[in-house]
Design a protein around this motif. Structure first.
Motif, PDB file in Angstrom:
ATOM      1  N   ASN A 326       0.828  -1.201   0.000  1.00 27.04           N
ATOM      2  CA  ASN A 326       0.000   0.000   0.000  1.00 27.04           C
ATOM      3  C   ASN A 326       0.867   1.257   0.000  1.00 27.04           C
ATOM      4  O   ASN A 326       0.608   2.218  -0.742  1.00 27.04           O
ATOM      5  CB  ASN A 326      -0.916  -0.002   1.215  1.00 27.04           C
ATOM      6  N   GLN A 327       1.918   1.246   0.807  1.00 28.57           N
ATOM      7  CA  GLN A 327       2.781   2.430   0.900  1.00 28.57           C
ATOM      8  C   GLN A 327       3.477   2.727  -0.419  1.00 28.57           C
ATOM      9  O   GLN A 327       3.574   3.890  -0.837  1.00 28.57           O
ATOM     10  CB  GLN A 327       3.819   2.228   2.009  1.00 28.57           C
ATOM     11  N   GLN A 328       3.958   1.683  -1.097  1.00 27.40           N
ATOM     12  CA  GLN A 328       4.658   1.907  -2.358  1.00 27.40           C
ATOM     13  C   GLN A 328       3.696   2.442  -3.417  1.00 27.40           C
ATOM     14  O   GLN A 328       4.040   3.352  -4.186  1.00 27.40           O
ATOM     15  CB  GLN A 328       5.291   0.619  -2.852  1.00 27.40           C
ATOM     16  N   ALA A 329       2.482   1.896  -3.455  1.00 26.09           N
ATOM     17  CA  ALA A 329       1.499   2.367  -4.423  1.00 26.09           C
ATOM     18  C   ALA A 329       1.146   3.828  -4.164  1.00 26.09           C
ATOM     19  O   ALA A 329       1.024   4.623  -5.104  1.00 26.09           O
ATOM     20  CB  ALA A 329       0.252   1.494  -4.373  1.00 26.09           C
ATOM     21  N   VAL A 330       0.974   4.186  -2.892  1.00 23.81           N
ATOM     22  CA  VAL A 330       0.670   5.574  -2.545  1.00 23.81           C
ATOM     23  C   VAL A 330       1.796   6.489  -2.993  1.00 23.81           C
ATOM     24  O   VAL A 330       1.560   7.569  -3.567  1.00 23.81           O
ATOM     25  CB  VAL A 330       0.420   5.711  -1.028  1.00 23.81           C
ATOM     26  N   ARG A 331       3.051   6.087  -2.746  1.00 21.08           N
ATOM     27  CA  ARG A 331       4.189   6.924  -3.138  1.00 21.08           C
ATOM     28  C   ARG A 331       4.241   7.097  -4.655  1.00 21.08           C
ATOM     29  O   ARG A 331       4.495   8.199  -5.167  1.00 21.08           O
ATOM     30  CB  ARG A 331       5.498   6.314  -2.638  1.00 21.08           C
ATOM     31  N   ASP A 332       3.998   6.003  -5.390  1.00 20.98           N
ATOM     32  CA  ASP A 332       4.066   6.083  -6.850  1.00 20.98           C
ATOM     33  C   ASP A 332       2.995   7.015  -7.403  1.00 20.98           C
ATOM     34  O   ASP A 332       3.266   7.845  -8.284  1.00 20.98           O
ATOM     35  CB  ASP A 332       3.897   4.691  -7.464  1.00 20.98           C
ATOM     36  N   ILE A 333       1.776   6.871  -6.913  1.00 21.68           N
ATOM     37  CA  ILE A 333       0.680   7.717  -7.394  1.00 21.68           C
ATOM     38  C   ILE A 333       0.920   9.173  -7.007  1.00 21.68           C
ATOM     39  O   ILE A 333       0.660  10.092  -7.799  1.00 21.68           O
ATOM     40  CB  ILE A 333      -0.676   7.217  -6.852  1.00 21.68           C
ATOM     41  N   ARG A 334       1.428   9.388  -5.792  1.00 18.60           N
ATOM     42  CA  ARG A 334       1.710  10.752  -5.357  1.00 18.60           C
ATOM     43  C   ARG A 334       2.769  11.396  -6.264  1.00 18.60           C
ATOM     44  O   ARG A 334       2.647  12.565  -6.652  1.00 18.60           O
ATOM     45  CB  ARG A 334       2.187  10.770  -3.915  1.00 18.60           C
ATOM     46  N   ALA A 335       3.791  10.624  -6.615  1.00 14.77           N
ATOM     47  CA  ALA A 335       4.841  11.160  -7.476  1.00 14.77           C
ATOM     48  C   ALA A 335       4.292  11.547  -8.854  1.00 14.77           C
ATOM     49  O   ALA A 335       4.648  12.595  -9.406  1.00 14.77           O
ATOM     50  CB  ALA A 335       5.964  10.136  -7.625  1.00 14.77           C
ATOM     51  N   LEU A 336       3.437  10.732  -9.387  1.00 12.45           N
ATOM     52  CA  LEU A 336       2.843  11.036 -10.692  1.00 12.45           C
ATOM     53  C   LEU A 336       1.910  12.241 -10.610  1.00 12.45           C
ATOM     54  O   LEU A 336       1.829  13.047 -11.546  1.00 12.45           O
ATOM     55  CB  LEU A 336       2.074   9.819 -11.219  1.00 12.45           C
ATOM     56  N   THR A 337       1.232  12.386  -9.465  1.00 15.65           N
ATOM     57  CA  THR A 337       0.342  13.535  -9.273  1.00 15.65           C
ATOM     58  C   THR A 337       1.148  14.819  -9.128  1.00 15.65           C
ATOM     59  O   THR A 337       0.817  15.850  -9.733  1.00 15.65           O
ATOM     60  CB  THR A 337      -0.541  13.309  -8.040  1.00 15.65           C
ATOM     61  N   GLU A 338       2.204  14.761  -8.330  1.00 14.41           N
ATOM     62  CA  GLU A 338       3.040  15.950  -8.133  1.00 14.41           C
ATOM     63  C   GLU A 338       3.718  16.382  -9.432  1.00 14.41           C
ATOM     64  O   GLU A 338       4.008  17.567  -9.625  1.00 14.41           O
ATOM     65  CB  GLU A 338       4.085  15.672  -7.058  1.00 14.41           C
TER      66      GLU A 338
END
Length: 379
Positions: A326-338
């Motif tokens: 879950n943490q890795q998926a959140v980080r990946d999506i956050r990076a793409l959003t930023e």
């Protein structure tokens, strides 16, 4: 007596040859495409088939929402009725897909009733499921509940008619092309109309099952329900059923128009799926090159690809697709959003992501380019 399989005209045979060639091309494309891509495509095609069936039956759930429901998402903005119909049909389709290579497979009345229970059991006992209807039934004109379009056979005739259909499914017209036999199975079942409700869905499901048992393509590529669910095609579907079926059970009527309608559907659905694979592959290659230039991980292409093809992605789907924590998926999506590639929509539980302001415009333009379908019956 059941409706008879017609002789094909020279034009019909030419169209059928073209369909066979399209299906061979599609099979080759699928075999040459990485499993990661085809898994998503199979899910999407199943969702489109379910959404198409929903549309025909008057339930409004778009294919992206269907995919979310298939994935187990709970916060999907559809009514409980629509959700129940979608999940019931998905369960039946999953079972049909699993039967394509089942050893010692046989068509039986029990199989058909069991499939009907999967589709309609959530309505039981208000609407009898998994058993033949016990009284007469008629079908109204589409959009006109005061007018009768078709009167089905009497309930007393159903056991014999269904026994005859099962016998035909197992051994009738075996020299006919599998696509023609599948279309005839659909027509015969929908005109017998053996259940109190759900006959249309069952007839289309049987058509998919007969095609899948033919073994040319994976079952997910075999359904024409996405094509049938398009508004203009749905109207033509009702028209040809009325023309061929007549006002009451009359198996002696000419079935050639029904076969031509189905050959058109097979042809254009094959065109659509080939086009989807082509644009999916092109989009993946372009996004992979973009991600490499911008320093994103290759796995993040999965999220970008879903957004490009489907218009949105959920974090949970991306997490499952790439087998991430879950943490890795959140980080990946956050990076793409930023980075401006994704943009969040909705609150935490129901949140999904759409293309952001900096999503590669050329990729979106390519995947959104419409396809002009060819009508093989036009000179």
């Amino acid at each position: 007596m059941l409706p008879r399989t017609p002789s094909l005209s020279a034009h019909d045979r030419r169209v059928l040859d073209e369909i066979d060639e399209l299906r061979r091309k599609l099979r080759h494309q699928v075999r040459q495409t990485p499993a990661k891509w085809t898994d998503g495509l199979r899910r999407t095609l199943t969702a489109q088939a379910i959404a198409g069936s929903n549309t025909i039956e008057g339930y409004k759930v778009d294919s992206v929402d269907v995919e979310d429901l298939i994935d187990g998402e709970q916060e999907v903005a559809v009514s409980e009725d629509n959700k129940a119909e979608t999940l019931a049909y998905q369960h039946a389709m999953t079972y049909i897909q699993s039967l394509h290579d089942a050893p010692d497979f046989t068509y039986t009345k029990s199989l058909l009733n069991s499939l009907h229970w999967m589709l309609q059991g959530h309505h039981h006992p208000a609407k009898l499921a998994g058993q033949w209807r016990r009284r007469g039934v008629w079908i109204n004109e589409p959009g006109d509940p005061q007018s009768v379009a078709y009167v089905a056979p009497d309930a007393e005739a159903l056991p014999d008619l269904m026994a005859e259909l099962v016998d035909w499914l197992g051994g009738g017209d075996l020299d006919a092309h599998v696509l023609v036999r599948a279309a005839m199975a659909h027509l015969i079942l929908v005109k017998i109309h053996p259940w109190s409700d759900g006959n249309g869905r069952m007839s289309r499901s049987l058509q998919t099952l007969v095609i899948a048992r033919g073994g040319v393509l994976a079952p997910e590529f075999s359904s024409i329900e996405a094509w049938l669910g398009k508004p203009g095609n749905t109207w033509e579907y009702y028209k040809v059923l009325k023309r061929v079926g007549g006002p009451e059970w009359s198996p002696e009527r000419d079935t050639a128009p029904w076969i031509r309608f189905n050959l058109l559907a097979y042809h254009q659905q094959s065109q659509s799926v080939i086009h989807r694979i082509d644009r999916s592959n092109r989009a993946w290659i372009d996004l992979a090159e973009y991600a490499e230039r911008k320093g994103f991980d290759e796995r993040q292409v999965t999220a970008l690809h879903d957004v490009a093809l489907a218009g949105r992605v959920r974090r949970a789907r991306y997490q499952r697709a790439e087998n991430l924590s879950n943490q890795q998926a959140v980080r990946d999506i956050r990076a793409l959003t930023e980075a401006g590639l994704l943009e969040a929509v909705g609150n935490t539980k129901a949140r999904y992501y759409v293309p952001g302001p900096d999503f590669p415009a050329d990729v979106l333009e390519q995947v959104r380019r419409p396809l002009r379908l060819v009508d093989p019956y036009e000179d």
